[in-house]
Design a protein around this motif. Structure first.
Motif, PDB file in Angstrom:
ATOM      1  N   THR A 121      18.605  35.751  81.184  1.00  0.00           N
ATOM      2  CA  THR A 121      19.682  35.570  80.201  1.00  0.00           C
ATOM      3  C   THR A 121      20.624  34.447  80.622  1.00  0.00           C
ATOM      4  O   THR A 121      21.041  33.621  79.799  1.00  0.00           O
ATOM      5  CB  THR A 121      20.472  36.886  80.035  1.00  0.00           C
ATOM      6  OG1 THR A 121      19.575  37.913  79.621  1.00  0.00           O
ATOM      7  CG2 THR A 121      21.582  36.731  79.014  1.00  0.00           C
ATOM      8  N   THR A 122      20.963  34.418  81.916  1.00  0.00           N
ATOM      9  CA  THR A 122      21.848  33.370  82.438  1.00  0.00           C
ATOM     10  C   THR A 122      21.238  31.984  82.215  1.00  0.00           C
ATOM     11  O   THR A 122      21.921  31.041  81.797  1.00  0.00           O
ATOM     12  CB  THR A 122      22.107  33.584  83.948  1.00  0.00           C
ATOM     13  OG1 THR A 122      22.729  34.860  84.131  1.00  0.00           O
ATOM     14  CG2 THR A 122      23.009  32.499  84.507  1.00  0.00           C
ATOM     15  N   MET A 123      19.960  31.865  82.476  1.00  0.00           N
ATOM     16  CA  MET A 123      19.268  30.584  82.322  1.00  0.00           C
ATOM     17  C   MET A 123      19.239  30.157  80.851  1.00  0.00           C
ATOM     18  O   MET A 123      19.520  28.996  80.518  1.00  0.00           O
ATOM     19  CB  MET A 123      17.844  30.704  82.862  1.00  0.00           C
ATOM     20  CG  MET A 123      17.071  29.396  82.844  1.00  0.00           C
ATOM     21  SD  MET A 123      15.518  29.569  83.726  1.00  0.00           S
ATOM     22  CE  MET A 123      14.759  27.990  83.300  1.00  0.00           C
ATOM     23  N   ASP A 124      18.926  31.087  79.956  1.00  0.00           N
ATOM     24  CA  ASP A 124      18.879  30.759  78.522  1.00  0.00           C
ATOM     25  C   ASP A 124      20.244  30.301  78.011  1.00  0.00           C
ATOM     26  O   ASP A 124      20.358  29.301  77.279  1.00  0.00           O
ATOM     27  CB  ASP A 124      18.418  31.979  77.718  1.00  0.00           C
ATOM     28  CG  ASP A 124      16.939  32.287  77.925  1.00  0.00           C
ATOM     29  OD1 ASP A 124      16.232  31.415  78.455  1.00  0.00           O
ATOM     30  OD2 ASP A 124      16.505  33.400  77.553  1.00  0.00           O
ATOM     31  N   GLU A 125      21.291  31.039  78.405  1.00  0.00           N
ATOM     32  CA  GLU A 125      22.634  30.690  77.934  1.00  0.00           C
ATOM     33  C   GLU A 125      23.080  29.342  78.485  1.00  0.00           C
ATOM     34  O   GLU A 125      23.717  28.539  77.766  1.00  0.00           O
ATOM     35  CB  GLU A 125      23.627  31.784  78.349  1.00  0.00           C
ATOM     36  CG  GLU A 125      23.406  33.107  77.610  1.00  0.00           C
ATOM     37  CD  GLU A 125      24.359  34.189  78.092  1.00  0.00           C
ATOM     38  OE1 GLU A 125      25.044  33.958  79.123  1.00  0.00           O
ATOM     39  OE2 GLU A 125      24.412  35.268  77.458  1.00  0.00           O
ATOM     40  N   LEU A 126      22.723  29.056  79.750  1.00  0.00           N
ATOM     41  CA  LEU A 126      23.121  27.797  80.358  1.00  0.00           C
ATOM     42  C   LEU A 126      22.391  26.617  79.718  1.00  0.00           C
ATOM     43  O   LEU A 126      22.989  25.555  79.477  1.00  0.00           O
ATOM     44  CB  LEU A 126      22.841  27.835  81.867  1.00  0.00           C
ATOM     45  CG  LEU A 126      23.363  26.641  82.673  1.00  0.00           C
ATOM     46  CD1 LEU A 126      24.862  26.447  82.459  1.00  0.00           C
ATOM     47  CD2 LEU A 126      23.061  26.821  84.149  1.00  0.00           C
ATOM     48  N   ILE A 162      22.717  21.799  76.389  1.00  0.00           N
ATOM     49  CA  ILE A 162      22.243  21.026  75.231  1.00  0.00           C
ATOM     50  C   ILE A 162      23.416  20.630  74.357  1.00  0.00           C
ATOM     51  O   ILE A 162      23.532  19.490  73.900  1.00  0.00           O
ATOM     52  CB  ILE A 162      21.206  21.838  74.436  1.00  0.00           C
ATOM     53  CG1 ILE A 162      19.898  21.954  75.224  1.00  0.00           C
ATOM     54  CG2 ILE A 162      20.944  21.197  73.080  1.00  0.00           C
ATOM     55  CD1 ILE A 162      18.869  22.853  74.567  1.00  0.00           C
ATOM     56  N   THR A 163      24.324  21.584  74.129  1.00  0.00           N
ATOM     57  CA  THR A 163      25.495  21.300  73.295  1.00  0.00           C
ATOM     58  C   THR A 163      26.422  20.297  73.977  1.00  0.00           C
ATOM     59  O   THR A 163      26.927  19.348  73.353  1.00  0.00           O
ATOM     60  CB  THR A 163      26.264  22.602  73.007  1.00  0.00           C
ATOM     61  OG1 THR A 163      25.385  23.527  72.355  1.00  0.00           O
ATOM     62  CG2 THR A 163      27.462  22.338  72.125  1.00  0.00           C
ATOM     63  N   THR A 223      25.815  18.055  76.431  1.00  0.00           N
ATOM     64  CA  THR A 223      25.258  16.703  76.637  1.00  0.00           C
ATOM     65  C   THR A 223      24.802  16.037  75.353  1.00  0.00           C
ATOM     66  O   THR A 223      24.375  14.873  75.363  1.00  0.00           O
ATOM     67  CB  THR A 223      24.056  16.779  77.592  1.00  0.00           C
ATOM     68  OG1 THR A 223      23.036  17.612  77.008  1.00  0.00           O
ATOM     69  CG2 THR A 223      24.464  17.345  78.946  1.00  0.00           C
ATOM     70  N   GLU A 224      24.928  16.777  74.243  1.00  0.00           N
ATOM     71  CA  GLU A 224      24.519  16.255  72.930  1.00  0.00           C
ATOM     72  C   GLU A 224      23.086  15.716  72.978  1.00  0.00           C
ATOM     73  O   GLU A 224      22.760  14.660  72.427  1.00  0.00           O
ATOM     74  CB  GLU A 224      25.487  15.157  72.477  1.00  0.00           C
ATOM     75  CG  GLU A 224      26.908  15.666  72.290  1.00  0.00           C
ATOM     76  CD  GLU A 224      27.867  14.567  71.858  1.00  0.00           C
ATOM     77  OE1 GLU A 224      27.472  13.377  71.937  1.00  0.00           O
ATOM     78  OE2 GLU A 224      28.976  14.900  71.427  1.00  0.00           O
ATOM     79  N   ARG A 225      22.244  16.431  73.697  1.00  0.00           N
ATOM     80  CA  ARG A 225      20.806  16.138  73.800  1.00  0.00           C
ATOM     81  C   ARG A 225      20.515  14.772  74.417  1.00  0.00           C
ATOM     82  O   ARG A 225      19.470  14.171  74.179  1.00  0.00           O
ATOM     83  CB  ARG A 225      20.137  16.233  72.415  1.00  0.00           C
ATOM     84  CG  ARG A 225      20.235  17.623  71.777  1.00  0.00           C
ATOM     85  CD  ARG A 225      19.524  17.660  70.439  1.00  0.00           C
ATOM     86  NE  ARG A 225      19.673  18.946  69.809  1.00  0.00           N
ATOM     87  CZ  ARG A 225      18.878  20.005  69.994  1.00  0.00           C
ATOM     88  NH1 ARG A 225      17.873  19.876  70.844  1.00  0.00           N
ATOM     89  NH2 ARG A 225      19.089  21.150  69.372  1.00  0.00           N
ATOM     90  N   LYS A 226      21.449  14.245  75.218  1.00  0.00           N
ATOM     91  CA  LYS A 226      21.240  12.942  75.851  1.00  0.00           C
ATOM     92  C   LYS A 226      20.526  13.069  77.201  1.00  0.00           C
ATOM     93  O   LYS A 226      20.189  12.065  77.827  1.00  0.00           O
ATOM     94  CB  LYS A 226      22.580  12.240  76.044  1.00  0.00           C
ATOM     95  CG  LYS A 226      23.244  11.852  74.724  1.00  0.00           C
ATOM     96  CD  LYS A 226      24.587  11.215  74.959  1.00  0.00           C
ATOM     97  CE  LYS A 226      25.262  10.855  73.626  1.00  0.00           C
ATOM     98  NZ  LYS A 226      26.605  10.249  73.835  1.00  0.00           N
ATOM     99  N   VAL A 227      20.336  14.327  77.655  1.00  0.00           N
ATOM    100  CA  VAL A 227      19.649  14.579  78.913  1.00  0.00           C
ATOM    101  C   VAL A 227      18.302  15.218  78.592  1.00  0.00           C
ATOM    102  O   VAL A 227      18.185  16.049  77.692  1.00  0.00           O
ATOM    103  CB  VAL A 227      20.476  15.508  79.818  1.00  0.00           C
ATOM    104  CG1 VAL A 227      19.737  15.778  81.133  1.00  0.00           C
ATOM    105  CG2 VAL A 227      21.850  14.904  80.085  1.00  0.00           C
ATOM    106  N   SER A 228      17.268  14.807  79.317  1.00  0.00           N
ATOM    107  CA  SER A 228      15.924  15.309  79.036  1.00  0.00           C
ATOM    108  C   SER A 228      15.848  16.824  79.252  1.00  0.00           C
ATOM    109  O   SER A 228      16.609  17.400  80.041  1.00  0.00           O
ATOM    110  CB  SER A 228      14.907  14.617  79.937  1.00  0.00           C
ATOM    111  OG  SER A 228      15.094  15.018  81.294  1.00  0.00           O
TER     112      SER A 228
END
Length: 366
Positions: A188-193, A198-199, A201-206
């Motif tokens: 759960t921690t991994m999914d939330e992080l 993603i939010t 970094t606005e999807r600028k990181v792979s």
């Protein structure tokens, strides 16, 4: 911790014990006076209720160094009824088992159920007070289960040494579920992080970089929680729980020629995994709710007078262990058989002493 202590802990875990740990039921033996008082009160109960009555109280033990509860029951059955018939149990024999126990060895409880099944297929089990943990497994071997309004069964999750303090015992289910909770917490921690990154970094990181960062953080959070747990511990907990589940299935499956396997599996799963904690009280209503009558074990309410007389017998036990018959004919037969065994044992002992003395005697020279 030395090697011997660790080996003893593994052996204890292999024995798969399940007990309530309420501090009752003394290990010291019952005196002759106490034993006679229990049998006398039991004779009154049997005379009123009818049938052959057997009493089992105390922690269920299976030991090599001294007679365990299972061997005591085996010997009592042999003394009174002789060797079981090869063609199967005597359909005329009906045994009423008065059971009061905090539990103990699952292997012992299962063996006792098998011993009784070798003599009778009509075993009524009476629980006026408690038949917790492993003794619940023994109760499942009956064809009828009579419980008072105050009677309790208990979950079958096994007890193991506490990883934090091996001198104490905890439920294997608690240990098993704790590790499972940590696993879910990490996921759960991994999914939330990941979603937060993603939010942010606005999807600028792979995606690969995000997963690396999230998994590193989640692993750092759960690793300290799992440091005291080895793969061997985790596997042992799961295996010990499977023992109780397997024994439960075997006893319930034997009740019908074509058992409802789905219902049998459901009850076994509920008794091992389905309760919040080991001391959860399973009363007659809960026993019916989980479906015991549906698999061939009707749950009936004890009559008031039977409850009163059975409770009087148990009070005279003074929370000490007892394994033996209460009905007059059977208890007298057991007493005489036990006296014969003791008498023969004393004769054999005297003969051995005499032979030993003769062997030590100096030869006469003359």
């Amino acid at each position: 911790m030395n090697g011997n202590s660790h080996s003893e802990q593994i052996l204890e875990q292999e024995r798969a014990s399940a007990f309530s740990g309420d501090g009752l039921y003394e290990a010291k033996p019952m005196t002759e006076v106490e034993h006679r008082a229990v049998v006398s009160a039991g004779n009154d109960l049997a005379k009123h209720a009818g049938g052959v009555w057997l009493l089992i109280t105390g922690k269920l033990t299976s030991a090599n160094s001294e007679p365990g509860t299972d061997s005591r029951l085996r010997d009592a059955l042999l003394r009174v009824f002789g060797y079981p018939r090869p063609e199967g149990p005597d359909r005329r024999l009906r045994i009423n088992l008065l059971l009061d126990s905090p539990g103990g060895s699952l292997d012992c409880a299962y063996a006792m159920a098998l011993y009784l099944a070798a003599y009778t297929d009509h075993l009524k089990v009476f629980v006026p007070r408690k038949a917790k943990s492993a003794s619940t497994l023994l109760a499942l071997g009956g064809c009828e289960l009579h419980m008072s309004a105050f009677g309790e069964l208990g979950p079958l999750d096994t007890q193991v040494h506490d990883p934090r303090n091996p001198a104490n015992h905890v439920s294997a289910l608690d240990c098993y579920q704790s590790v499972d909770y940590v696993r879910k917490f990490g996921r759960t921690t991994m999914d939330e992080l990941v979603n937060a990154l993603i939010t942010t970094t606005e999807r600028k990181v792979s995606a690969g970089d995000l997963l690396d960062k999230a998994s590193g953080f989640a692993l750092g959070a759960v690793q300290p929680m799992l440091q005291g747990v080895s793969a061997l511990d985790f596997g042992g907990w799961g295996r010990s729980l499977m023992i109780g589940e397997r024994y439960t299935r075997k006893l319930l499956e034997a009740k019908k020629a074509e058992p409802d396997q789905q219902k049998v599996d459901s009850i076994a799963n509920q008794l091992v995994y389905g309760y919040t904690h080991h001391l959860f009280p399973i009363d007659c209503h809960e026993a019916r709710r989980i479906g015991l009558p549906e698999v061939g074990l009707p749950v009936k309410t004890m009559k008031k007078r039977v409850y009163q007389e059975a409770t009087r017998v148990l009070e005279l036990c003074r929370d000490k262990s007892f394994v033996g018959f209460l009905s007059r004919r059977e208890s007298e037969h057991e007493r005489k058989a036990a006296e014969t065994v003791r008498h023969n044992g004393s004769l054999d002992s005297g003969r051995r002493r005499s032979e030993h003395a003769q062997g030590l005697a100096l030869p006469v020279i003359g």
